[in-house]
Design a protein around this motif. Structure first.
Motif, PDB file in Angstrom:
ATOM      1  N   UNK A 101     -49.141 105.298 -15.988  1.00  0.00           N
ATOM      2  CA  UNK A 101     -47.855 105.984 -15.846  1.00  0.00           C
ATOM      3  C   UNK A 101     -47.691 106.577 -14.452  1.00  0.00           C
ATOM      4  N   UNK A 102     -48.784 107.001 -13.838  1.00  0.00           N
ATOM      5  CA  UNK A 102     -48.761 107.503 -12.459  1.00  0.00           C
ATOM      6  C   UNK A 102     -49.761 106.699 -11.637  1.00  0.00           C
ATOM      7  N   UNK A 103     -49.422 105.468 -11.292  1.00  0.00           N
ATOM      8  CA  UNK A 103     -50.402 104.596 -10.619  1.00  0.00           C
ATOM      9  C   UNK A 103     -50.683 105.058  -9.196  1.00  0.00           C
ATOM     10  N   UNK A 104     -51.923 104.845  -8.794  1.00  0.00           N
ATOM     11  CA  UNK A 104     -52.330 105.136  -7.425  1.00  0.00           C
ATOM     12  C   UNK A 104     -52.910 103.906  -6.735  1.00  0.00           C
ATOM     13  N   UNK A 105     -52.969 102.779  -7.436  1.00  0.00           N
ATOM     14  CA  UNK A 105     -53.450 101.521  -6.864  1.00  0.00           C
ATOM     15  C   UNK A 105     -52.329 100.495  -6.927  1.00  0.00           C
ATOM     16  N   UNK A 106     -52.391  99.544  -6.014  1.00  0.00           N
ATOM     17  CA  UNK A 106     -51.371  98.504  -5.967  1.00  0.00           C
ATOM     18  C   UNK A 106     -51.992  97.203  -5.486  1.00  0.00           C
ATOM     19  N   UNK A 107     -51.288  96.124  -5.740  1.00  0.00           N
ATOM     20  CA  UNK A 107     -51.686  94.788  -5.308  1.00  0.00           C
ATOM     21  C   UNK A 107     -50.763  94.364  -4.184  1.00  0.00           C
ATOM     22  N   UNK A 108     -51.350  93.950  -3.061  1.00  0.00           N
ATOM     23  CA  UNK A 108     -50.586  93.621  -1.859  1.00  0.00           C
ATOM     24  C   UNK A 108     -50.868  92.182  -1.464  1.00  0.00           C
ATOM     25  N   UNK A 109     -49.793  91.461  -1.113  1.00  0.00           N
ATOM     26  CA  UNK A 109     -49.921  90.096  -0.584  1.00  0.00           C
ATOM     27  C   UNK A 109     -49.497  90.109   0.881  1.00  0.00           C
ATOM     28  N   UNK A 110     -50.449  90.182   1.816  1.00  0.00           N
ATOM     29  CA  UNK A 110     -50.100  90.244   3.245  1.00  0.00           C
ATOM     30  C   UNK A 110     -49.573  88.915   3.760  1.00  0.00           C
ATOM     31  N   UNK A 111     -49.088  88.975   5.005  1.00  0.00           N
ATOM     32  CA  UNK A 111     -48.506  87.785   5.613  1.00  0.00           C
ATOM     33  C   UNK A 111     -49.558  86.773   6.030  1.00  0.00           C
ATOM     34  N   UNK A 112     -50.668  87.228   6.592  1.00  0.00           N
ATOM     35  CA  UNK A 112     -51.649  86.284   7.135  1.00  0.00           C
ATOM     36  C   UNK A 112     -53.077  86.645   6.738  1.00  0.00           C
ATOM     37  N   UNK A 113     -53.246  87.134   5.510  1.00  0.00           N
ATOM     38  CA  UNK A 113     -54.600  87.380   5.010  1.00  0.00           C
ATOM     39  C   UNK A 113     -54.583  87.297   3.490  1.00  0.00           C
ATOM     40  N   UNK A 114     -55.763  87.406   2.893  1.00  0.00           N
ATOM     41  CA  UNK A 114     -55.882  87.260   1.445  1.00  0.00           C
ATOM     42  C   UNK A 114     -55.304  88.481   0.733  1.00  0.00           C
ATOM     43  N   UNK A 115     -54.876  88.318  -0.517  1.00  0.00           N
ATOM     44  CA  UNK A 115     -54.383  89.470  -1.290  1.00  0.00           C
ATOM     45  C   UNK A 115     -55.463  90.534  -1.428  1.00  0.00           C
ATOM     46  N   UNK A 116     -55.019  91.767  -1.583  1.00  0.00           N
ATOM     47  CA  UNK A 116     -55.959  92.883  -1.664  1.00  0.00           C
ATOM     48  C   UNK A 116     -55.427  93.940  -2.615  1.00  0.00           C
ATOM     49  N   UNK A 117     -56.356  94.683  -3.189  1.00  0.00           N
ATOM     50  CA  UNK A 117     -56.032  95.835  -4.032  1.00  0.00           C
ATOM     51  C   UNK A 117     -56.213  97.080  -3.180  1.00  0.00           C
ATOM     52  N   UNK A 118     -55.166  97.898  -3.090  1.00  0.00           N
ATOM     53  CA  UNK A 118     -55.158  99.057  -2.198  1.00  0.00           C
ATOM     54  C   UNK A 118     -55.137 100.328  -3.031  1.00  0.00           C
ATOM     55  N   UNK A 119     -56.035 101.249  -2.686  1.00  0.00           N
ATOM     56  CA  UNK A 119     -56.010 102.587  -3.275  1.00  0.00           C
ATOM     57  C   UNK A 119     -55.124 103.461  -2.392  1.00  0.00           C
ATOM     58  N   UNK A 120     -53.956 103.850  -2.915  1.00  0.00           N
ATOM     59  CA  UNK A 120     -52.996 104.579  -2.098  1.00  0.00           C
ATOM     60  C   UNK A 120     -53.438 105.994  -1.778  1.00  0.00           C
ATOM     61  N   UNK A 121     -54.326 106.574  -2.569  1.00  0.00           N
ATOM     62  CA  UNK A 121     -54.774 107.942  -2.318  1.00  0.00           C
ATOM     63  C   UNK A 121     -55.798 108.001  -1.197  1.00  0.00           C
ATOM     64  N   UNK A 122     -56.752 107.063  -1.207  1.00  0.00           N
ATOM     65  CA  UNK A 122     -57.804 107.061  -0.182  1.00  0.00           C
ATOM     66  C   UNK A 122     -57.539 106.089   0.949  1.00  0.00           C
ATOM     67  N   UNK A 123     -56.663 105.094   0.724  1.00  0.00           N
ATOM     68  CA  UNK A 123     -56.385 104.101   1.744  1.00  0.00           C
ATOM     69  C   UNK A 123     -57.376 102.965   1.807  1.00  0.00           C
ATOM     70  N   UNK A 124     -58.354 102.915   0.893  1.00  0.00           N
ATOM     71  CA  UNK A 124     -59.346 101.842   0.868  1.00  0.00           C
ATOM     72  C   UNK A 124     -58.736 100.568   0.303  1.00  0.00           C
ATOM     73  N   UNK A 125     -59.215  99.439   0.812  1.00  0.00           N
ATOM     74  CA  UNK A 125     -58.709  98.134   0.373  1.00  0.00           C
ATOM     75  C   UNK A 125     -59.855  97.271  -0.129  1.00  0.00           C
TER      76      UNK A 125
END
Length: 557
Positions: free
Chosen positions: A121-145
């Protein structure tokens, strides 16, 4: 929607453009879970939230630190947060109610697509598809990928083989990869450039657990799940849209996947992953245009999963194709001569929203046919007015002794007005108390209000100064002036104007036909009509059937 009163022969899909939204240059859109709010990302870096019921702007989210175009917008499960990705490599998480920025993360690459975790309900992680690299899971609170794998680990025989996808300058060429969460968010489905669907458990080992190859090995550009999580849609470079059935359970899909991996025995790693993949996804349908062989853009399911839509990727045309689950093309919606860049189906209603290259948002809705006989079986529709002849006993009082026909409704049964019926488009839960469906409306001051008041006062002053007209006539003139004001002109324009009857036209003509003829004598005018009297200069002459000549002389008979 009220599915019980919809004509099944008409079809439950949009047909015409009902309205369009305009605010700057919009590029991407997303509905909230209930379809009451629509978020749109603009070129100037702002995110506009539309109230879809009133078609008005409910809130505008603008970051002073970012003015780059928005590439994607995503709602959280209960609509309290919005994730916005921009072309300046930024990810911004917003609080919708307060309009404040929660976090802002800068990535190394520009993200083409960003999706919040759907299971929280209050997510802090997301899935990102960059332009020129592999998809990654990003922790929005810490900034780790956490970078996800996009290819199957090479075997011993493949190590000696020359590297694939190399350009002339010996630098690796990377094709943007599509990825999405499943319904619960415990698994990630990745479509790579080799034409493979990879299933990854990002919570545990971040390794590929299953592989589903595509027959043509074409690059997968888009991948999306249906709202109920039962079907998966892929869009490939071979101009074919494929629909797969998800065989994994909706709950604890990762646990079931781990059990399939353990029970599958095979020495070849790739073959083992393919066997597991065949137990996770099964190809059901393929959608394509066999004549034009066009590329597709933004394919997605309808809210109930019964329809599949996709936009034409051809330049200069705004076409939306609609298929049913059986694979038959049902409808082609043709819009303005503008390229289509994004597409979304309303979660509940048969409404499609599309974005054009010019930045307009078009709302496609169903063109309903009025059928009044559906409400009353004995209702008769007439092509034109007819004289009604009543029956002799139609309005007679019924005797009290006659019994009323008994209805099949049990009047003593208690009626439940508390329980809310479950929507067909939501298979997981009913309405949540924490869910955000609407935003408080902020009234805007009416700029024309002062102008209208000034014009009305000027009208009264000019009316009294020009001629001694009665107060009632002045008020009628004021009402006529207000009726044609720009505020009410738009609302009156949509109303049906009734044609006056012949009797009404005659009455209006009689009111107008009351001219007062001025009698001239020696250059002087008659100031006031008087019965049986003629005004000559300053003298009043009695006239009995008298005629005042045009030459200035008085004639009497």
């Amino acid at each position: 929607m009220n599915a019980q009163i919809i004509d099944p022969l008409q079809g439950d899909f949009p047909e015409v453009i009902e309205e369009y939204l305009e605010h700057g240059v919009m590029k991407c859109i997303a509905f909230n879970r209930r379809g009451t709010l629509l978020a749109a990302g603009c070129v100037d870096g702002s995110c506009v939230i539309w109230d879809f019921e009133t078609r008005g702007i409910a809130k505008e989210l603008r970051d002073k630190d970012s003015v780059a175009p928005i590439t994607s917008v995503c709602w959280s499960k209960y609509g309290h947060r919005i994730l916005v990705s921009a072309a300046d490599k930024s990810l911004t998480l917003w609080d919708v109610v307060s309009g404040k920025k929660i976090t802002r993360t800068i990535l190394e690459q520009t993200s083409l697509l960003a999706r919040l975790h759907p299971g929280s309900s209050t997510p802090s992680t997301c899935l990102v598809c960059p332009l020129s690299s592999a998809p990654m899971v990003v922790d929005l609170e810490t900034g780790t990928t956490t970078v996800l794998p996009v290819t199957v680990p090479e075997t011993v025989n493949e190590v000696a083989a020359p590297p694939r996808n190399k350009s002339s300058d010996a630098t690796p060429h990377f094709t943007p990869t599509a990825a999405c969460f499943n319904k619960r968010g415990d698994l990630v489905y990745v479509g790579n450039s080799k034409g493979e669907i990879l299933i990854i458990d990002h919570n545990r080992s971040v390794e590929i657990q299953a592989v589903v190859p595509i027959s043509t090995a074409a690059v997968i550009k888009n991948i999306a799940f249906s709202r109920n999580g039962m079907y998966l849609l892929t869009n490939s470079n071979d101009r074919i849209i494929r629909m797969y059935e998800n065989l994994l359970p909706q709950r604890d899909g990762s646990i079931t996947l781990q059990e399939l991996v353990k029970t599958t025995d095979n020495h070849d790693v790739l073959e083992k992953l393919k066997v597991v993949g065949s137990k996770c996804l099964v190809l059901v349908r393929e959608f394509q245009d066999t004549i034009t062989k066009m590329h597709w853009k933004a394919p997605c399911f309808s809210g109930d999963g019964e329809w599949v839509i996709a936009g034409s990727a051809s330049k200069g045309e705004h076409k939306i194709y609609i298929w049913d689950k059986a694979g038959y093309l049902i409808k082609i919606l043709e819009g303005p001569k503008e390229a289509l860049i994004d597409l979304a189906w309303h979660p509940i209603h048969p409404i499609v929203v599309s974005v054009s290259l010019a930045g307009f948002v078009y709302i496609w809705a169903k063109d309903y046919t009025e059928n009044w006989s559906a409400f009353a079986p004995d209702f008769k529709e007439l092509e034109e007015n007819e004289e009604y002849v009543e029956r002799e006993d139609e309005f007679d009082l019924m005797p009290e002794t006659e019994k009323v026909k008994e209805s099949g409704v049990n009047e003593d049964e208690e009626v439940d007005i508390v329980t809310v019926e479950k929507e067909d488009g939501f298979s997981d839960s009913d309405m949540s108390q924490e869910e955000l469906c609407f935003l408080p409306a902020i009234p805007c001051p009416d700029e024309q209000q002062g102008k209208g008041g000034g014009s009305s006062s000027k009208l009264m002053e000019s009316t009294h100064s020009e001629s001694p007209v009665s107060e009632d006539a002045a008020m009628e003139g004021l009402a006529a002036n207000n009726a044609s004001s720009p505020h009410e002109e738009d609302s009156v324009r949509l109303k049906r104007r009734r044609k006056p009857s012949e009797k009404g036209l005659e009455m209006q003509a009689e009111k107008v036909k009351k001219p007062v003829k001025a009698l001239k004598t020696n250059g002087s005018k008659v100031s006031k009509p008087m019965r049986n009297k003629i005004v000559v200069g300053d003298d009043v002459v009695e006239a009995n059937n008298g005629v005042h000549g045009d030459d200035g002389s008085d004639e009497y008979h």
